[in-house]
Design a protein around this motif. Structure first.
Motif, short mmCIF file in Angstrom:
data_model
loop_
_atom_site.label_atom_id
_atom_site.label_comp_id
_atom_site.label_asym_id
_atom_site.label_seq_id
_atom_site.Cartn_x
_atom_site.Cartn_y
_atom_site.Cartn_z
N VAL A 204 24.01 28.76 -53.37
CA VAL A 204 23.21 29.50 -52.40
C VAL A 204 22.82 30.83 -53.23
O VAL A 204 21.65 31.36 -52.64
CB VAL A 204 24.13 29.77 -51.37
CG1 VAL A 204 23.85 30.72 -50.44
CG2 VAL A 204 24.44 28.42 -50.51
N ARG A 223 10.07 31.20 -47.29
CA ARG A 223 10.62 30.42 -46.08
C ARG A 223 11.31 29.03 -46.48
O ARG A 223 12.34 28.69 -45.93
CB ARG A 223 9.48 30.14 -45.05
CG ARG A 223 9.26 31.13 -44.36
CD ARG A 223 8.47 30.72 -43.20
NE ARG A 223 6.94 30.52 -43.84
CZ ARG A 223 5.91 31.23 -43.81
NH1 ARG A 223 6.21 32.48 -43.66
NH2 ARG A 223 4.56 30.87 -44.33
N LEU A 226 14.87 29.84 -48.01
CA LEU A 226 15.84 30.20 -46.89
C LEU A 226 16.26 29.03 -45.96
O LEU A 226 17.42 28.63 -45.67
CB LEU A 226 15.08 31.14 -45.89
CG LEU A 226 14.84 32.54 -46.38
CD1 LEU A 226 14.23 33.54 -45.37
CD2 LEU A 226 16.21 32.98 -46.64
N THR A 227 15.35 28.17 -45.80
CA THR A 227 15.61 26.71 -45.20
C THR A 227 16.61 25.76 -46.16
O THR A 227 17.63 25.37 -45.72
CB THR A 227 14.29 25.91 -45.19
OG1 THR A 227 13.33 26.37 -44.30
CG2 THR A 227 14.87 24.40 -44.53
N GLU A 228 16.32 25.94 -47.45
CA GLU A 228 17.34 25.19 -48.27
C GLU A 228 18.63 25.87 -48.33
O GLU A 228 19.79 25.33 -48.49
CB GLU A 228 16.97 25.40 -49.92
CG GLU A 228 15.53 24.50 -49.90
CD GLU A 228 16.01 23.04 -50.01
OE1 GLU A 228 16.98 22.70 -50.07
OE2 GLU A 228 14.88 22.17 -49.62
N ILE A 229 18.68 27.31 -48.30
CA ILE A 229 19.88 28.15 -48.31
C ILE A 229 20.67 27.68 -46.90
O ILE A 229 21.88 27.41 -46.98
CB ILE A 229 19.88 29.45 -48.13
CG1 ILE A 229 19.19 29.87 -49.59
CG2 ILE A 229 21.07 30.32 -47.92
CD1 ILE A 229 18.90 31.29 -49.84
N GLN A 230 20.07 27.58 -45.69
CA GLN A 230 20.80 27.31 -44.46
C GLN A 230 21.20 25.78 -44.69
O GLN A 230 22.39 25.48 -44.29
CB GLN A 230 19.67 27.24 -43.29
CG GLN A 230 19.31 28.65 -43.13
CD GLN A 230 18.04 28.46 -41.94
OE1 GLN A 230 17.91 27.62 -41.35
NE2 GLN A 230 17.46 29.77 -41.50
N ALA A 231 20.52 24.82 -45.24
CA ALA A 231 21.01 23.35 -45.28
C ALA A 231 22.31 23.32 -46.35
O ALA A 231 23.19 22.84 -45.75
CB ALA A 231 19.91 22.47 -45.92
N ALA A 233 24.48 25.82 -46.82
CA ALA A 233 25.46 26.35 -46.08
C ALA A 233 26.16 25.58 -44.93
O ALA A 233 27.25 25.44 -44.97
CB ALA A 233 24.98 27.85 -45.24
N ARG A 234 25.22 24.64 -44.34
CA ARG A 234 25.87 23.60 -43.36
C ARG A 234 26.80 22.71 -44.13
O ARG A 234 27.65 22.18 -43.66
CB ARG A 234 24.66 23.12 -42.53
CG ARG A 234 24.21 24.10 -41.81
CD ARG A 234 23.14 23.58 -40.53
NE ARG A 234 22.27 24.38 -39.96
CZ ARG A 234 21.03 24.68 -39.99
NH1 ARG A 234 20.27 24.13 -41.10
NH2 ARG A 234 20.56 25.61 -39.24
#
Length: 380
Positions: A204, A223, A226-231, A233-234
Motif C-alpha cells: 500500500v 486513479r 488508488l483503485t489498487e490501494i483500495q483493493a 486495503a480490503r
C-alpha cells in the motif's frame, strides 16, 4: 471428587501445627505428672517454660525452612532446643516420661542442617543418646526406643520438608506452563499478524508513493493506483479478520492433539482424542477455537488433575465435549468473557454451546456444529 489443594502457606501452617501437636503428645505424660501428681510449683514452672520454649522455637525453625528462609543462625536454634531437651530429664527426673524429650531435637536435624552434616549429626546423636540415657538410669526399653527413634525422626523431618518443596515446585512449574502456553499463542498470533499486514502495508505504501509521483501528470494513473490501494486495503482487512478468527490453517485434530499434549505436560491425565475422519471444512475453525479456549481455561482458571476430550459426528452435527475435574477448584479470573465469545461464534455457525459445572466436581464444555454449513446473513 478429589479434595482441593490449599495454598503453600496453608499447607505449611498445617504441617507446623501437626508437628507441634505430635511433640506435645510425646511430652504429655511428663506434663501430666507435673500438673496432677507432683504438684510442685517450681518444677511445674520449669517444665512449662522448657516445653513452651522448645515448641515455639521448633515451630519457628520448621516454618522458616518450609518457606525456604534458611539461615546459618538456625543451627544455634537447633542447639538451643537440644540443650533444653537434654537438660530437662536430669532436672525434672527421668521416671515420669521426661526421657522422651531426648527425641525432640531429632526431627529438625535434617531440616536445619545440610544433608551431609545432617547425616553426621544424626549418627552422633544416635550414638550419644543411649550413653546419656544409661547414665540417667533410663530403662533398657526406653534406651532402645531412643536409639531407633532418633534416625526415624530425622528421616521423617527431612521427607516432610522435601515433599512440601516438591509440591510447591510442581505448582510453580504448572503455573509456568500455563503462562508459556498463553505466551506461545500470543507469539503465534503476532507472527500471523505480521505476515499478513507486513506485506500488505508495504505494498500500500509503495502504491501511494507511485500515485503521489503521477499526481500532477497522469490522472488516469493516479486513479488506477488508488483503485489498487483500495483493493489491497480490503484484502488486508479480510486477512486480519481471518487471523483474529483463527481461520488460517485451523484443523480440529491438530488443535485437540496440541491441547492434550499441553495438558499432559502440565501434569494432567489427558488422552489423545479420536477425531472422526473427513469432517466438513467449516467445523474446524469454531470447534478448534473451542479447544484452544478450553485448554487455556483449564490451565489458567482451575487446578484440574484430569481432562477428557470426546469428538462425535453423525449425519446431523459434529459434537466436541471437554470435561475436567477442576470445577470445585476454579480460580476466579476472566474465563467468563472467553466462554461468552465462544458461545457467540458457535451460535453464529448454527450450533449450540454450553459450559458450566457438572454437579459432581467436574466442569463440562460442550460445542455442537451442524454438518451442513449455515448460510451467512444476506446469502440466498
Amino acid at each position: 471428587m478429589q479434595p482441593s489443594i490449599p495454598r503453600p502457606t496453608v499447607i505449611a501452617a498445617i504441617l507446623v501445627g501437626m508437628t507441634a501437636l505430635t511433640l506435645s503428645g510425646l511430652l504429655l505424660p511428663a506434663l501430666w505428672y507435673e500438673v496432677f501428681d507432683r504438684r510442685d510449683a517450681g518444677y511445674l514452672l520449669l517444665a512449662l517454660t522448657g516445653v513452651g520454649a522448645v515448641l515455639a522455637l521448633y515451630a519457628r525453625l520448621l516454618w522458616l525452612n518450609l518457606m525456604r528462609r534458611t539461615a546459618p543462625g538456625h543451627r544455634f536454634g537447633l542447639a538451643a532446643i537440644a540443650l533444653i531437651c537434654w537438660a530437662m530429664p536430669p532436672l525434672l527426673g527421668t521416671g515420669q516420661g521426661w526421657g522422651n524429650a531426648l527425641l525432640v531435637p531429632a526431627g529438625l536435624i535434617a531440616v536445619v542442617l545440610p544433608v551431609r552434616e545432617a547425616i553426621a549429626a544424626t549418627a552422633a546423636a544416635t550414638a550419644l543418646t543411649p550413653v546419656y540415657a544409661v547414665l540417667l538410669g533410663l530403662p533398657a526399653l526406653t534406651v532402645l526406643y531412643e536409639v531407633t527413634g532418633i534416625p526415624l525422626a530425622a528421616f521423617s523431618g527431612y521427607v516432610t520438608v522435601w515433599l512440601f518443596h516438591v509440591v510447591q515446585e510442581l505448582r510453580e512449574a504448572r503455573a509456568e506452563l500455563a503462562r508459556s502456553a498463553v505466551g506461545e499463542e500470543r507469539l503465534r498470533f503476532a507472527r500471523d499478524l505480521h505476515d499478513v499486514l507486513g506485506h500488505s502495508l508495504q505494498a500500500v505504501a509503495l502504491r501511494a508513493e507511485v500515485a503521489e509521483r503521477f499526481l500532477e501528470r497522469d490522472d488516469g494513473r493516479v486513479r488506477k493506483e488508488l483503485t489498487e490501494i483500495q483493493a489491497m486495503a480490503r484484502d488486508a482487512v479480510r486477512d486480519v479478520r481471518e487471523v483474529v478468527r483463527g481461520y488460517r490453517a485451523t484443523n480440529l485434530g491438530t488443535e485437540l492433539d496440541g491441547m492434550s499434549a499441553v495438558l499432559r505436560a502440565a501434569g494432567m491425565r489427558c488422552e489423545r482424542p479420536v477425531v472422526p475422519p473427513s469432517l466438513p471444512a467449516h467445523v474446524h475453525e469454531p470447534l478448534g477455537r473451542v479447544a484452544r479456549e478450553a485448554a487455556t481455561n483449564v490451565l489458567r482458571h482451575s487446578s484440574a488433575t484430569w481432562c477428557e476430550i470426546t469428538v462425535a459426528a453423525d449425519a446431523g452435527d459434529v459434537r466436541v465435549e471437554i470435561v475436567n475435574d477442576g470445577a470445585a477448584r476454579r480460580i476466579s479470573g476472566d474465563a467468563g468473557s472467553g466462554l461468552a465469545g465462544l458461545a457467540e461464534r458457535i451460535t453464529a455457525a448454527g450450533g449450540a454451546f454450553s459450559a458450566g459445572p457438572g454437579g459432581d466436581g467436574t466442569f463440562r464444555v460442550t460445542a455442537t456444529v451442524p454438518m451442513v454449513p449455515v448460510p451467512a446473513e444476506g446469502e440466498a
